[in-house]
Design a protein around this motif. Structure first.
Motif, PDB file in Angstrom:
ATOM      1  N   ASP A  61       8.800  -2.566  -3.970  1.00 54.84           N
ATOM      2  CA  ASP A  61       9.982  -1.953  -4.179  1.00 54.84           C
ATOM      3  C   ASP A  61      11.026  -2.233  -3.076  1.00 54.84           C
ATOM      4  O   ASP A  61      12.201  -1.528  -3.110  1.00 54.84           O
ATOM      5  N   GLY A  62      10.676  -2.974  -2.003  1.00 56.15           N
ATOM      6  CA  GLY A  62      11.344  -2.996  -0.891  1.00 56.15           C
ATOM      7  C   GLY A  62      11.524  -1.846   0.315  1.00 56.15           C
ATOM      8  O   GLY A  62      12.458  -1.877   1.106  1.00 56.15           O
ATOM      9  N   LYS A  63      10.479  -1.230   0.202  1.00 58.55           N
ATOM     10  CA  LYS A  63      10.392  -0.082   1.347  1.00 58.55           C
ATOM     11  C   LYS A  63       9.230  -0.290   1.925  1.00 58.55           C
ATOM     12  O   LYS A  63       8.053  -0.901   1.610  1.00 58.55           O
ATOM     13  N   VAL A  64       9.066   0.492   2.983  1.00 57.56           N
ATOM     14  CA  VAL A  64       7.812   0.705   4.248  1.00 57.56           C
ATOM     15  C   VAL A  64       7.410   2.091   4.138  1.00 57.56           C
ATOM     16  O   VAL A  64       8.406   2.998   3.754  1.00 57.56           O
ATOM     17  N   TYR A  65       6.286   2.473   3.811  1.00 53.73           N
ATOM     18  CA  TYR A  65       5.726   3.796   3.562  1.00 53.73           C
ATOM     19  C   TYR A  65       4.720   4.387   4.573  1.00 53.73           C
ATOM     20  O   TYR A  65       4.199   3.572   5.324  1.00 53.73           O
ATOM     21  N   SER A  66       4.857   5.514   4.858  1.00 54.13           N
ATOM     22  CA  SER A  66       4.032   6.223   5.887  1.00 54.13           C
ATOM     23  C   SER A  66       3.423   7.496   5.109  1.00 54.13           C
ATOM     24  O   SER A  66       4.244   8.608   4.562  1.00 54.13           O
ATOM     25  N   PHE A  67       1.905   7.699   5.141  1.00 46.32           N
ATOM     26  CA  PHE A  67       1.366   8.643   4.523  1.00 46.32           C
ATOM     27  C   PHE A  67       0.285   9.464   5.445  1.00 46.32           C
ATOM     28  O   PHE A  67      -0.068   8.879   6.573  1.00 46.32           O
ATOM     29  N   GLY A  68       0.189  10.626   5.462  1.00 46.37           N
ATOM     30  CA  GLY A  68      -0.586  11.309   6.349  1.00 46.37           C
ATOM     31  C   GLY A  68      -2.138  11.078   6.002  1.00 46.37           C
ATOM     32  O   GLY A  68      -2.463  10.776   4.868  1.00 46.37           O
ATOM     33  N   ALA A  69      -2.798  10.534   6.803  1.00 46.20           N
ATOM     34  CA  ALA A  69      -4.297   9.837   6.878  1.00 46.20           C
ATOM     35  C   ALA A  69      -5.091  10.908   6.271  1.00 46.20           C
ATOM     36  O   ALA A  69      -5.970  10.628   5.391  1.00 46.20           O
ATOM     37  N   LYS A  70      -4.853  12.357   6.559  1.00 42.02           N
ATOM     38  CA  LYS A  70      -5.888  13.049   6.134  1.00 42.02           C
ATOM     39  C   LYS A  70      -5.437  13.826   4.626  1.00 42.02           C
ATOM     40  O   LYS A  70      -6.230  14.055   3.785  1.00 42.02           O
ATOM     41  N   SER A  71      -4.266  13.972   4.481  1.00 41.97           N
ATOM     42  CA  SER A  71      -3.731  14.874   3.339  1.00 41.97           C
ATOM     43  C   SER A  71      -3.055  13.798   2.288  1.00 41.97           C
ATOM     44  O   SER A  71      -3.281  14.146   1.120  1.00 41.97           O
ATOM     45  N   GLY A  72      -2.798  12.522   2.632  1.00 40.59           N
ATOM     46  CA  GLY A  72      -2.006  11.732   1.558  1.00 40.59           C
ATOM     47  C   GLY A  72      -0.751  12.085   1.403  1.00 40.59           C
ATOM     48  O   GLY A  72      -0.067  11.586   0.605  1.00 40.59           O
ATOM     49  N   GLU A  73      -0.161  12.891   2.136  1.00 44.38           N
ATOM     50  CA  GLU A  73       1.337  13.448   1.865  1.00 44.38           C
ATOM     51  C   GLU A  73       2.055  12.235   2.383  1.00 44.38           C
ATOM     52  O   GLU A  73       1.946  11.658   3.366  1.00 44.38           O
ATOM     53  N   LEU A  74       3.297  12.152   1.400  1.00 42.07           N
ATOM     54  CA  LEU A  74       4.055  11.044   1.769  1.00 42.07           C
ATOM     55  C   LEU A  74       4.963  11.791   2.905  1.00 42.07           C
ATOM     56  O   LEU A  74       5.628  12.552   2.918  1.00 42.07           O
ATOM     57  N   ALA A  75       4.944  10.996   4.093  1.00 40.46           N
ATOM     58  CA  ALA A  75       5.687  11.410   5.276  1.00 40.46           C
ATOM     59  C   ALA A  75       7.310  10.902   5.212  1.00 40.46           C
ATOM     60  O   ALA A  75       8.198  11.550   5.475  1.00 40.46           O
ATOM     61  N   TRP A  76       7.178   9.531   5.064  1.00 42.18           N
ATOM     62  CA  TRP A  76       8.572   8.875   4.956  1.00 42.18           C
ATOM     63  C   TRP A  76       8.411   7.629   4.244  1.00 42.18           C
ATOM     64  O   TRP A  76       7.563   6.924   4.292  1.00 42.18           O
TER      65      TRP A  76
END
Length: 426
Positions: free
Chosen positions: A283-298
């Motif tokens: 989709d043209g984006k770079v993603y960052s997730f919390g490794a423990k929680s899976g929460e989308l950080a940015w």
């Protein structure tokens, strides 16, 4: 059957309400998907984060045994080598070499797209052996205890070979194709398939330990950090899987876990470090997730598809940084915590393959000009360029770099300057 007017009046508003709820729900879903396509998420300061550089496991003693260097796919080798280089040798073929080499001891291993597997000597580039194992292959061989493990698209299978001479030790037919580069930890082999299966096999025998299923094709190589495997799939979700059992720890879409919608596909192999999981998306984006929680950080928008796999490094003067390319022809250096841009560098064309960092240089290839560039990790200044490359260009054994071209492997030795190597650690 006769229905009274009273019952008709009761049923009509209920149906109308249900339809209205459905329309509103679909409208919210459409809004969220469209919003995700256009707006970035900025929650990096609210999601778990560790600033320390990810450490290579002590058990790994080989220089570059897997795709993207290590189990967590950080793609960063701490080494005091860098440009300028001089050519030591070139091995040229006539078949596409889409994925980079693995480097172990005095040997370079790689797979060509015609399904053949090679071993070259690191000193002169002389071919030690070649084995025609499949008909179509697109992955990096994984090395463990004198064995190589390779996945194939046609026929769909995974094969173990003796690294010394290429003898096939075992072969396992898969229900679907695979271009997921394997990794191995404690005698267990992990990889994915286009059928959406994530496998754990015993490396010595090929026997299945467990198999887990996701919602879409798995093209990427899974990353392993601690007790958890991380991989994205073509349903557009990122998964965390317990490595011992194959049970799901969490899964998150590109809109986050609350709504579960996804706007693209994960082809990019994830990198894990700093308490986060990083990956690009179509989709043209770079993603960052919390490794423990899976929460989308940015999330960070680029101007094109992001097939590229990121490299992650804690750079002196910058801090934790993500290096990743886009089809918009740009190499991005992003703040690992927040996703904000540290610097960008334009290539001559699309960047499709992964980025690797050796010393203080981030190497990436330009798909259109089929050449390789190296950018200073602090500034983005181009410090290296060579007219070979296409996808995932550079690996290293800490002594020299091995550049994968469209149909070639080139070994480059650093030129010493004033009795020292050309670069220092970041």
């Amino acid at each position: 059957m006769f229905i009274s007017e009273r019952h008709r009046r009761r049923r009509f508003p209920r149906a109308l309400i249900a339809a209205a709820v459905l329309v509103v729900g679909l409208g919210i879903a459409a809004y969220l998907v469209l919003s995700n396509r256009n707006q970035d998420v900025h929650r990096g300061n609210k999601v778990e984060f560790r600033a320390a550089q990810p450490q290579k496991p002590k058990a790994e003693t080989t220089p570059w045994p897997f795709y993207h260097y290590d189990l967590a796919h950080t793609a960063y080798l701490r080494a005091e080598i860098g440009p300028p280089f001089h050519k030591r040798w070139v091995y040229v073929g006539r078949v596409l070499m889409e994925f980079p080499t693995s480097v172990v001891g005095n040997s370079v291993y790689f797979t060509r797209n015609d399904g053949s597997v090679f071993r070259l000597g690191t000193d002169r580039g002389k071919r030690k052996w070649k084995r025609q194992v499949g008909r179509l292959g697109a992955s990096t061989p994984a090395y463990w205890h004198g064995r190589l493990f390779v996945t194939f698209l046609s026929p769909g299978k995974v094969v173990a070979l003796r690294a010394r001479d290429g003898k096939v030790l075992w072969s396992k037919t898969l229900p679907s194709r695979s271009e997921s580069s394997p990794i191995i930890k404690d005698g267990v082999l992990y990889f994915g398939t286009e059928g959406g299966e994530l496998y754990a096999l015993y490396a010595k025998t090929g026997r299945v330990k467990w198999k887990s299923t996701t919602g879409g094709a798995i093209k990427a190589s899974p990353a392993l950090s601690g007790s958890t495997l991380y991989v994205g799939d073509y349903s557009g979700r990122m998964f965390a899987i317990w490595a011992r059992t194959g049970r799901q720890r969490w899964s998150t879409g590109t809109s986050g876990s609350k709504f579960g919608f996804a706007s693209g596909r994960f082809y990019s192999t994830p990198s894990v470090g700093f308490g986060r999981v990083f990956a690009g998306n179509t989709d043209g984006k770079v993603y960052s997730f919390g490794a423990k929680s899976g929460e989308l950080a940015w999330s960070k928008s680029t101007g094109g598809y992001v097939y590229s796999s990121p490299a992650i490094v804690s750079v002196e003067g910058l801090g934790p940084t993500v290096y990743i390319g886009s089809y918009d022809g740009t190499l991005y250096a992003l703040d690992a915590r927040t996703g904000s841009t540290r610097w960008t560098q334009k290539a001559g064309g699309r960047i499709s393959g992964g980025v690797s960092v050796v010393g203080r240089v981030a190497y990436y290839a330009d798909l259109d000009s089929k050449s390789t560039f190296g950018a200073d990790v602090r500034t983005g200044k181009i410090v290296f360029h060579r007219g070979r490359g296409a996808y995932n260009p550079v690996t290293s054994d800490g002594k020299r770099i091995y550049l994968t071209g469209y149909n070639s492997i080139t070994a480059l030795d650093p030129i010493k300057q004033s009795g020292k190597r050309a670069t220092n650690n970041p």
